[in-house]
Design a protein around this motif. Structure first.
Motif, short mmCIF file in Angstrom:
data_model
loop_
_atom_site.label_atom_id
_atom_site.label_comp_id
_atom_site.label_asym_id
_atom_site.label_seq_id
_atom_site.Cartn_x
_atom_site.Cartn_y
_atom_site.Cartn_z
N SER A 266 0.82 -1.21 0.00
CA SER A 266 0.00 0.00 0.00
C SER A 266 0.86 1.26 0.00
CB SER A 266 -0.90 0.01 1.23
OG SER A 266 -1.52 -1.23 1.41
N SER A 267 1.85 1.30 0.91
CA SER A 267 2.70 2.48 0.97
C SER A 267 3.59 2.57 -0.27
CB SER A 267 3.52 2.51 2.26
OG SER A 267 4.03 1.24 2.58
N SER A 268 4.00 1.42 -0.82
CA SER A 268 4.80 1.44 -2.05
C SER A 268 4.01 2.07 -3.19
CB SER A 268 5.24 0.03 -2.44
OG SER A 268 6.12 -0.49 -1.47
N ALA A 269 2.71 1.75 -3.26
CA ALA A 269 1.88 2.35 -4.32
C ALA A 269 1.82 3.86 -4.14
CB ALA A 269 0.48 1.74 -4.29
N CYS A 270 1.64 4.33 -2.90
CA CYS A 270 1.59 5.78 -2.65
C CYS A 270 2.93 6.44 -2.99
CB CYS A 270 1.25 6.06 -1.18
SG CYS A 270 -0.48 5.72 -0.79
N ALA A 271 4.03 5.69 -2.75
CA ALA A 271 5.36 6.26 -3.00
C ALA A 271 5.76 6.11 -4.47
CB ALA A 271 6.39 5.58 -2.10
N GLY B 128 7.10 3.66 6.63
CA GLY B 128 8.04 4.75 6.37
C GLY B 128 9.19 4.36 5.45
N GLN B 129 9.56 3.06 5.46
CA GLN B 129 10.65 2.62 4.57
C GLN B 129 10.26 2.80 3.11
OE1 GLN B 129 10.84 -1.10 6.84
NE2 GLN B 129 13.04 -1.02 6.62
N ALA B 130 8.99 2.52 2.80
CA ALA B 130 8.53 2.74 1.42
C ALA B 130 8.34 4.23 1.18
CB ALA B 130 7.22 1.99 1.17
N MET B 131 7.75 4.95 2.14
CA MET B 131 7.46 6.36 1.95
C MET B 131 8.74 7.19 1.81
SD MET B 131 4.28 6.18 1.70
CE MET B 131 3.68 7.86 1.65
N ALA B 132 9.85 6.70 2.40
CA ALA B 132 11.12 7.42 2.32
C ALA B 132 11.61 7.51 0.87
CB ALA B 132 12.17 6.73 3.18
N LYS B 133 11.06 6.66 -0.02
CA LYS B 133 11.44 6.73 -1.43
C LYS B 133 10.73 7.89 -2.12
CE LYS B 133 12.92 2.03 -1.55
NZ LYS B 133 12.32 0.83 -0.96
N GLU C 263 19.72 -7.51 1.84
CA GLU C 263 20.36 -6.24 2.16
C GLU C 263 19.29 -5.15 2.12
OE1 GLU C 263 23.27 -5.10 3.07
OE2 GLU C 263 24.45 -6.96 2.91
N VAL C 264 18.96 -4.59 3.27
CA VAL C 264 18.01 -3.48 3.31
C VAL C 264 18.73 -2.27 3.90
CG1 VAL C 264 15.82 -2.66 4.26
CG2 VAL C 264 16.09 -5.07 3.67
N ALA C 265 18.74 -1.19 3.17
CA ALA C 265 19.47 -0.01 3.62
C ALA C 265 18.76 0.63 4.82
CB ALA C 265 19.56 1.01 2.49
N THR C 266 19.53 1.27 5.67
CA THR C 266 18.98 2.05 6.77
C THR C 266 18.13 3.20 6.20
OG1 THR C 266 20.96 1.59 8.04
CG2 THR C 266 19.61 3.42 8.80
N THR C 267 16.97 3.44 6.82
CA THR C 267 16.14 4.58 6.42
C THR C 267 16.26 5.67 7.47
OG1 THR C 267 14.57 3.07 5.38
CG2 THR C 267 13.81 5.32 5.80
#
Ligand SMILES: [Zn+2]
Length: 423
Positions: free
Chosen positions: A141-146, A365-370, A329-333
């Protein structure tokens, strides 16, 4: 009117209202005896309808996107997004997710009721897929918004073989509308989320609220050690190539290295595979997966390098063959400095010390940070317990969190985001 000056009674009233709403959403479940609310399920629909009703009552204009994310708009201009999720894990607690949506509605409603215009718009977002409990993907859901939704995920199937694409259609939406769910960068000022901590730090510090500095990055190191199987009675100790004893040494090294960082990095091994796995056979082949997390990219990278070198030395000394692969590998947000500071000021204005801490768990927030700068406010939860029906946050702490979010909105300046960088 000073929108950030709250009496104790007003904080209690906000908390009491939040708790009633948390309980109302907590009662919407697929099962009578435990809380289960999956993405795009009939329960998601009921929860979304209740949230939409609350949003309208708070004076927000409601819409819904292709993934069922409910959006409540207040005011105009570039939008500050305030969100969290309505989906749950199986046998969930009531606070993880819903409280962040409720806090957004109560805070936006506070300004709507007071007739105060903010220099930015607000969109309160109720996402439907943060936990990944239904489909083998999270943050849809957040990925779609981002604007970073991956179309190939539409083919992913749930336990019953229903694909995400079919579930979207059954929910009355169309996957072809997903691109339209994306915000345009220039329309968004930032994203902020209120969430229970899901850990014990605030309780240990005896403080109700925390300002998140970053959502931790993560590495999975898959370490495979290859020795030689042999008879547990006949092979002398000095002639053995025991892969499990080597793995044990590697695991203790991981623990030691993490402890030496004094909290900056955490290392966990939650699963190992041993072959052949018989009581009377020397273990020949062991796979150990290290889960390594930190709020600092540099600290995580340093620990990963040191651990790899140490494991190589252990394998050499024990004459074990070794393969190390990184499987995740997931980067720090990082949370934006201005958002952190304004959340901190708002918390302090309530007479509460804002504890700065990492989020060890993943969030929307991890998706929204994009898409935009983000920030998070954590609320103390009893025993640090979450993903469990025992999950609990006191009404007073909930009230303080809503009051802090209101204070944050009064202080937030979209112009400061362009001129200051994250930590
Ligand atoms: Zn959550």
């Amino acid at each position: 009117m000073n929108p950030t000056a709250f009496s104790q009674d007003e904080i209690e009233a906000l908390g009491a209202r939040a708790e009633v709403m948390v309980n109302a959403l907590g009662a919407i479940s697929a099962e009578p005896d435990r809380l289960v609310r999956l993405f795009l399920s009939p329960e998601h629909r009921r929860a979304a309808d209740l949230v939409a009703r609350w949003m309208r009552e708070a004076g927000l204009t409601v819409s819904e996107d292709a993934l069922g994310t409910v959006r409540g708009r207040l005011g105009q201009g570039r939008c500050l997004l305030i969100g969290s999720h309505l989906d749950t894990v199986i046998d969930a607690g009531k606070y993880d997710g819903p409280f962040g949506v409720i806090a957004g509605i109560l805070a936006a409603g506070h300004f709507a009721r007071a007739g105060m215009t903010l220099p930015f718009g607000i969109d309160v977002l109720a996402f439907g897929d943060e936990e990944g409990s239904r489909f083998p993907a999270t943050l849809s859901s957040s990925s779609a918004c981002a604007g970073v939704f991956r179309p190939e995920n539409l083919a992913l199937a749930d336990r019953n073989g229903v694909s995400l694409g079919d579930a979207i259609a059954a929910y009355g939406k169309s996957a072809t509308d997903i691109p339209a769910a994306a915000y345009r960068r220039e329309d968004v000022a930032g994203y902020v989320e209120v969430h229970i901590e899901q850990g014990p730090v605030l309780e240990t510090r005896n403080q109700p609220l925390g300002v998140v500095t970053s959502i931790v990055g993560q590495t999975y190191l898959n370490v495979e050690l290859l020795g030689e199987a042999g008879h547990a009675g006949t092979v002398p100790m000095l002639l053995r190539r025991d892969a499990l004893a080597g793995a044990a040494e590697a695991m203790l090294l991981g623990e030691t290295l993490a402890r030496e960082t004094k909290g900056e990095v955490v290392v966990t091994v939650g699963r190992i595979a041993v072959a052949p796995g018989a009581t009377n056979v020397i273990p020949a082949n062991v796979v150990v997966i290290f889960d390594i997390r930190s709020g600092s990219e540099a600290a995580r990278a340093r620990l990963v390098d040191t651990l790899k070198a140490g494991v190589r030395a252990i394998a050499d000394k024990r004459h074990l063959a070794l393969t190390i692969t990184s499987t995740r590998e997931v980067a720090t947000t990082p949370c934006h400095r201005h958002v952190q500071d304004m959340l901190g000021d708002a918390v302090r204005a309530l007479g509460v010390e804002p504890v700065r801490l990492n989020s060890g768990a993943g969030h929307d927030g991890q998706a929204m940070a994009k898409l935009c700068p983000i920030g998070m406010l954590f609320v103390r939860c009893r025993g640090g317990v979450s993903h469990n029906p025992m999950e609990y946050a006191s009404p007073r702490d909930l009230g303080l969190a809503v009051a802090a979010l209101i204070g944050f909105l009064a202080r937030f300046d979209p112009g400061r985001l362009a001129t200051t960088t994250g930590p």
